[in-house]
Design a protein around this motif. Structure first.
Motif, PDB file in Angstrom:
ATOM      1  N   SER A   1       3.730  -6.577   3.767  1.00  0.00           N
ATOM      2  CA  SER A   1       2.778  -5.465   3.840  1.00  0.00           C
ATOM      3  C   SER A   1       1.819  -5.611   5.010  1.00  0.00           C
ATOM      4  O   SER A   1       1.549  -6.718   5.478  1.00  0.00           O
TER       5      SER A   1
ATOM      6  N   GLY B   1      -1.215  -4.978   4.607  1.00  0.00           N
ATOM      7  CA  GLY B   1      -2.460  -5.436   3.998  1.00  0.00           C
ATOM      8  C   GLY B   1      -2.716  -6.901   4.293  1.00  0.00           C
ATOM      9  O   GLY B   1      -1.808  -7.656   4.643  1.00  0.00           O
TER      10      GLY B   1
ATOM     11  N   ASP C   1       0.839  -1.207   0.000  1.00  0.00           N
ATOM     12  CA  ASP C   1       0.000   0.000   0.000  1.00  0.00           C
ATOM     13  C   ASP C   1       0.868   1.249   0.000  1.00  0.00           C
ATOM     14  O   ASP C   1       1.641   1.497   0.926  1.00  0.00           O
ATOM     15  N   GLY C   2       0.748   2.053  -1.040  1.00  0.00           N
ATOM     16  CA  GLY C   2       1.514   3.285  -1.141  1.00  0.00           C
ATOM     17  C   GLY C   2       2.886   3.105  -1.755  1.00  0.00           C
ATOM     18  O   GLY C   2       3.546   4.093  -2.080  1.00  0.00           O
TER      19      GLY C   2
ATOM     20  N   SER D   1      -3.675   6.404   5.404  1.00  0.00           N
ATOM     21  CA  SER D   1      -2.574   5.777   6.124  1.00  0.00           C
ATOM     22  C   SER D   1      -1.278   6.187   5.460  1.00  0.00           C
ATOM     23  O   SER D   1      -1.273   6.918   4.469  1.00  0.00           O
ATOM     24  N   GLY D   2      -0.171   5.736   6.011  1.00  0.00           N
ATOM     25  CA  GLY D   2       1.095   5.983   5.339  1.00  0.00           C
ATOM     26  C   GLY D   2       1.801   7.270   5.711  1.00  0.00           C
ATOM     27  O   GLY D   2       2.408   7.902   4.856  1.00  0.00           O
TER      28      GLY D   2
ATOM     29  N   GLU E   1      -2.626   4.107  -1.752  1.00  0.00           N
ATOM     30  CA  GLU E   1      -3.243   3.846  -0.453  1.00  0.00           C
ATOM     31  C   GLU E   1      -4.197   4.970  -0.070  1.00  0.00           C
ATOM     32  O   GLU E   1      -4.825   4.919   0.992  1.00  0.00           O
TER      33      GLU E   1
ATOM     34  N   THR F   1      -7.172   2.610   1.481  1.00  0.00           N
ATOM     35  CA  THR F   1      -6.495   1.461   0.896  1.00  0.00           C
ATOM     36  C   THR F   1      -7.520   0.617   0.140  1.00  0.00           C
ATOM     37  O   THR F   1      -8.720   0.638   0.440  1.00  0.00           O
TER      38      THR F   1
ATOM     39  N   ASP G   1       2.771  -4.844  10.397  1.00  0.00           N
ATOM     40  CA  ASP G   1       3.152  -3.452  10.170  1.00  0.00           C
ATOM     41  C   ASP G   1       4.210  -3.062  11.204  1.00  0.00           C
ATOM     42  O   ASP G   1       4.378  -3.704  12.242  1.00  0.00           O
TER      43      ASP G   1
END
Length: 333
Positions: free
Chosen positions: A179, A181, A62-63, A294-295, A68, A72, A230
């Protein structure tokens, strides 16, 4: 004479292809750093040579490989699933979180925080077999399009990063996704979008339940033993699933920092680190300290400067964001 000319043309074309393996990248410092590291790592005559059996590289998803923002893909899938499944669950009528989803009140959904997210995942990702879940994801992919870009979600892999994956594999590197995810969600898409097989995809997961059935066997998805892949859990997952310390890591947020630090500390190789910085509001999104979903990228930028990692400025370093042949709408520059 014609054969000679044809040979010269083919040689020229082949030479250009070899010289320009990353055609979606501008000829900036980021691209040069990638190429230089790969050349150093694959030249057996250099002290920086990395044996093929140690060429493991890890990518956030993601990203880093796909967008994302503003949500996402997996969260959007969960929201769409709540809307699809709601008529089958009258008991959801008194659930404020579900009603927020049905009313498209994203602010209220976001205000529910991590407990709200876990609840939505429980409603849409558990108590079904892995086979049924995979089919639900496939159905969603075939029927939904990103509202901004107007393309199917499976067409929104970043073209420069997809080329980078190919380039690394062509040079003997083994590409893995590490990830936050969901592991099952990403595995439905990873082979088609990135050429990464399911067994090289690691993400957040919960323990399933095995059972014999009348026509065979099944694994039912649950929320038991949930592991969020994460931040500091990423190195743990790398050790558990991959069994090798990577020689290169690619991310885009502070959530990837531990993975990149773990990689950079590999004592057996001259490693490489790269962070995708979202700076292109026209073709994608621009954010760091205040991401739309997020991110967040704050500490990662500082550490990247200290460690000498490559920071990709999406606006300056990428010729294209998405493959124009698959998603042409936003490639206006």
């Amino acid at each position: 004479m014609k054969r000679v000319l044809l040979s010269l043309v083919l040689t020229s074309l082949c030479g250009s292809a070899i010289a320009e393996p990353l055609s979606a990248w501008n000829d900036t410092a980021a691209k040069k750093a990638i190429v230089k590291w790969v050349e150093n790592a694959t030249d057996a005559d250099r002290s920086t040579f990395i044996p093929p059996e140690e060429r493991y590289v890890v990518f956030d998803n993601d990203g880093t490989l796909w967008p994302e923002a503003p949500l996402t893909f997996q969260i959007q899938f969960a929201l769409d699933e709540v809307n699809r499944l709601a008529p089958q669950h009258p008991e959801w009528a008194n659930d404020p979180l579900v009603q927020s989803v049905l009313n498209n009140d994203i602010k209220a959904v976001a205000a529910a925080g991590e407990p709200g997210l876990i609840k939505l995942l429980a409603l849409t990702h558990s108590n079904i077999t892995t086979t049924e879940f995979n089919q639900r994801v496939a159905n969603w992919i075939s029927s939904k399009k990103d509202p901004r870009f107007g393309c199917g979600y499976d067409r929104l892999g970043y073209q420069p990063m997809r080329q980078l994956l190919d380039y690394l594999r062509e040079n003997g590197f083994k590409t893995w996704i590490i990830s936050g995810g969901g592991i099952d969600f990403m595995r439905v898409l990873s082979q088609k979008m990135y050429g990464i097989p399911p067994e090289q995809v690691v993400g957040s997961f919960a323990l399933g339940e095995f059972a014999l059935t009348g026509d065979g066997t099944e694994i039912k998805k649950t929320m038991q033993g949930a592991f969020n892949d994460d931040a500091t859990n990423k190195p743990v997952a790398i050790h558990l699933f991959m069994g090798h310390r990577p020689v290169a890591a690619f991310g885009n947020s502070d959530g990837d920092l531990a993975m990149m630090q773990y990689t950079a500390a590999n004592p057996r190789a001259k490693t490489f680190g790269l962070i995708v910085h979202h700076t292109d509001a026209q073709r994608e999104y621009a954010y760091d300290s205040h991401p739309p979903a997020s991110g967040k990228l704050v500490e990662g930028l500082q550490v990247a400067k200290e460690k000498g990692w490559t920071v990709v400025d999406m606006q300056k370093d990428w010729k294209t964001v998405f493959d124009p042949a698959q998603c042409p709408a936003m490639e206006t520059k």
